[in-house]
Scaffold this motif. Structure first.
Motif, short mmCIF file in Angstrom:
data_model
loop_
_atom_site.label_atom_id
_atom_site.label_comp_id
_atom_site.label_asym_id
_atom_site.label_seq_id
_atom_site.Cartn_x
_atom_site.Cartn_y
_atom_site.Cartn_z
N ILE A 23 12.32 -0.74 8.19
CA ILE A 23 10.34 0.06 8.56
C ILE A 23 11.10 1.03 8.01
CG2 ILE A 23 9.20 0.59 10.15
CD1 ILE A 23 10.01 -0.87 11.83
N ILE A 24 11.82 2.14 7.96
CA ILE A 24 11.94 3.46 7.47
C ILE A 24 11.91 3.04 5.70
CG2 ILE A 24 13.24 5.22 7.20
CD1 ILE A 24 13.90 5.03 10.18
N PHE A 25 12.47 1.71 5.61
CA PHE A 25 13.13 1.39 4.44
C PHE A 25 11.51 1.66 3.62
CE2 PHE A 25 17.52 -0.01 5.01
CZ PHE A 25 18.04 1.22 4.56
N ILE A 26 10.84 1.15 3.40
CA ILE A 26 8.54 0.68 2.62
C ILE A 26 8.42 1.92 2.38
CG2 ILE A 26 9.35 -1.41 3.76
CD1 ILE A 26 7.05 -0.93 5.64
N THR A 27 8.64 3.13 3.65
CA THR A 27 7.93 4.38 3.08
C THR A 27 8.16 5.28 1.94
OG1 THR A 27 9.90 5.75 4.66
CG2 THR A 27 7.95 5.09 6.05
N PHE A 69 8.81 -1.07 17.28
CA PHE A 69 9.52 0.24 16.20
C PHE A 69 7.89 0.16 15.39
CE2 PHE A 69 13.64 -1.27 17.26
CZ PHE A 69 14.05 0.53 18.40
N ASN A 70 7.14 -0.23 16.03
CA ASN A 70 5.98 0.18 14.49
C ASN A 70 5.62 0.99 14.66
OD1 ASN A 70 3.58 -0.34 16.03
ND2 ASN A 70 4.69 -2.11 16.89
N GLY A 71 5.30 1.53 15.73
CA GLY A 71 5.33 3.52 15.99
C GLY A 71 6.19 4.12 14.73
N ILE A 72 6.67 3.90 14.27
CA ILE A 72 7.73 4.61 13.52
C ILE A 72 6.80 4.82 12.29
CG2 ILE A 72 9.20 4.41 10.82
CD1 ILE A 72 10.96 3.02 12.44
N LEU A 73 5.45 4.14 11.74
CA LEU A 73 4.34 4.11 10.97
C LEU A 73 3.41 4.90 11.59
CD1 LEU A 73 5.13 1.63 8.35
CD2 LEU A 73 6.26 3.97 8.09
N GLN A 74 2.78 4.98 12.93
CA GLN A 74 1.69 5.49 13.49
C GLN A 74 1.15 6.39 12.31
OE1 GLN A 74 -0.08 3.71 15.58
NE2 GLN A 74 0.73 1.76 16.45
N ASN A 75 2.27 7.48 12.61
CA ASN A 75 1.40 8.87 11.53
C ASN A 75 1.56 9.10 10.54
OD1 ASN A 75 1.17 10.35 14.72
ND2 ASN A 75 3.83 10.03 14.86
N ASN A 76 1.68 7.97 9.94
CA ASN A 76 2.09 8.17 8.52
C ASN A 76 0.60 8.33 7.22
OD1 ASN A 76 2.91 6.90 5.12
ND2 ASN A 76 4.39 6.44 6.36
N PRO A 77 0.01 9.39 7.20
CA PRO A 77 -1.29 8.98 6.27
C PRO A 77 -1.09 8.32 5.33
CG PRO A 77 0.62 11.29 5.79
CD PRO A 77 0.87 10.25 6.63
#
Length: 339
Positions: free
Chosen positions: A45-49, A71-79
């Motif tokens: 998930i982090i790799f796609i940031t 772990f979808n919460g990893i991207l919850q705060n991504n603006p």
């Protein structure tokens, strides 16, 4: 079960008619993007940031993203994301109507560009990519990519890249973009700033993630040697549910705190307060990379070029297959002193 899935996909794909064959989408014509990463692993998930940042920068679009439940919460705060959709495989199997509703919702979006981030055939990813009905669908070559993708790159030619750069390759190549892939990122909640101030002091902070099962685990002897040598440092031992028994073998010290983060955000907040993070090749390594920390990464092979730290800070990758215990300890000690 696997063969049945392949058979079903072949039948579904054969009935799919490409209405825009040969159509070339231009950067300036992209108004909405769907990125599919139906995955339940922290690192993946982090790799796609990096790809998300690339899309926003080069296409001037905030993509929608499909993730798995875990772990979808990893991207919850991504603006840099417009909408985050959860692919709930268990719910879809129990109630197929929920799946069709999910697909119908994707179709309504009428995406200009759909990106399948899986570098091997994934039935779930391919089905969504196929029926979301975007103008252009891109990704990686696999056994059925010619049936549902308009453009696919050969992943075998990209194995020298870091995974975050690798996953950005279809977008770079399709639009002929010649610019660096942005770094990975992890966006913490705004209220974590108070925690950072609270935890700040002049003592150097070292975090040691014990690691997961099997080979993805740090040697207890090395951990105890670090605790013995760096008694004046603030040390956090980070562990998960699989390391409870191993934790009992780690010495107790006044300067050592043993922590079990309850959520991925708790883990990220903790890592963000550290000066040095020591970890085997597990999800927390990639969290630390996304937070741009000083990292000691312990691998059981030479895959650190593909999956190791990608930061602006100092990092050290150690292949335990090629090193003695004393050599590993000496390298880690030198790194800590020099940070």
């Amino acid at each position: 079960m696997k063969n049945i899935k392949y058979f079903i996909f072949e039948k579904l794909a054969s009935s799919h008619v490409r209405k825009r064959e040969g159509y070339q989408l231009k950067k300036e014509d992209v108004k909405n993007v769907l990125l599919i990463r139906q995955d339940n692993r922290i690192g993946n998930i982090i790799f796609i940031t990096s790809l998300i940042s690339l899309i926003e920068k080069e296409l001037n679009v905030k993509p929608d993203v499909i993730l798995g439940e875990k772990f979808n919460g990893i991207l919850q705060n991504n603006p840099k994301i417009d909408n985050l959709f959860i692919y709930s495989q268990k719910k879809f199997l129990k109630n197929p109507m929920l799946f069709f509703k999910f697909i119908k919702n994707m179709k309504k979006k009428q995406y200009d560009l759909i990106i399948d981030c899986k570098n091997a055939f994934s039935f779930n990813n391919a089905i969504v990519t196929l029926f979301a009905n975007g103008k252009v669908k891109i990704g990686f070559k696999n056994i059925y990519s010619d049936k549902y993708l308009d453009y696919a790159v050969d992943g075998n030619e990209l194995v020298h890249l870091h995974e975050s750069e690798y996953l950005a390759a279809p977008v770079l190549k399709y639009f002929k973009i010649d610019s660096p892939v942005p770094p990975m990122n992890y966006y913490l909640k705004e209220n974590t700033r108070e925690q950072e101030v609270k935890d700040s002091n002049s003592t150097k902070k070292i975090g040691i993630h014990i690691g997961g099962r099997g080979q993805k685990s740090l040697d207890v002897g090395i951990i105890n040697d670090i605790l013995e040598k760096f008694g004046d440092y603030d040390i956090k031992i980070i562990y998960g549910p699989d390391e409870i028994e191993k934790l009992k073998l780690i010495n107790d010290k006044k300067n050592v705190e043993k922590i079990f983060p309850k959520t991925i955000d708790d883990l990220a907040i903790l890592i963000n307060t550290l000066d040095v993070f020591i970890t085997p090749d597990t999800g927390p390594l990639h969290v630390a990379s996304a937070l741009n920390k000083n990292i000691v990464a312990i691998f059981t092979g030479d895959t650190f070029q593909r999956y190791g730290p990608r930061t602006d800070k100092k990092s050290l990758c150690i292949n335990v297959s090629d090193e003695s215990k004393d050599s590993i300890f000496d390298k880690i000690s030198e790194f800590i002193y020099n940070v």
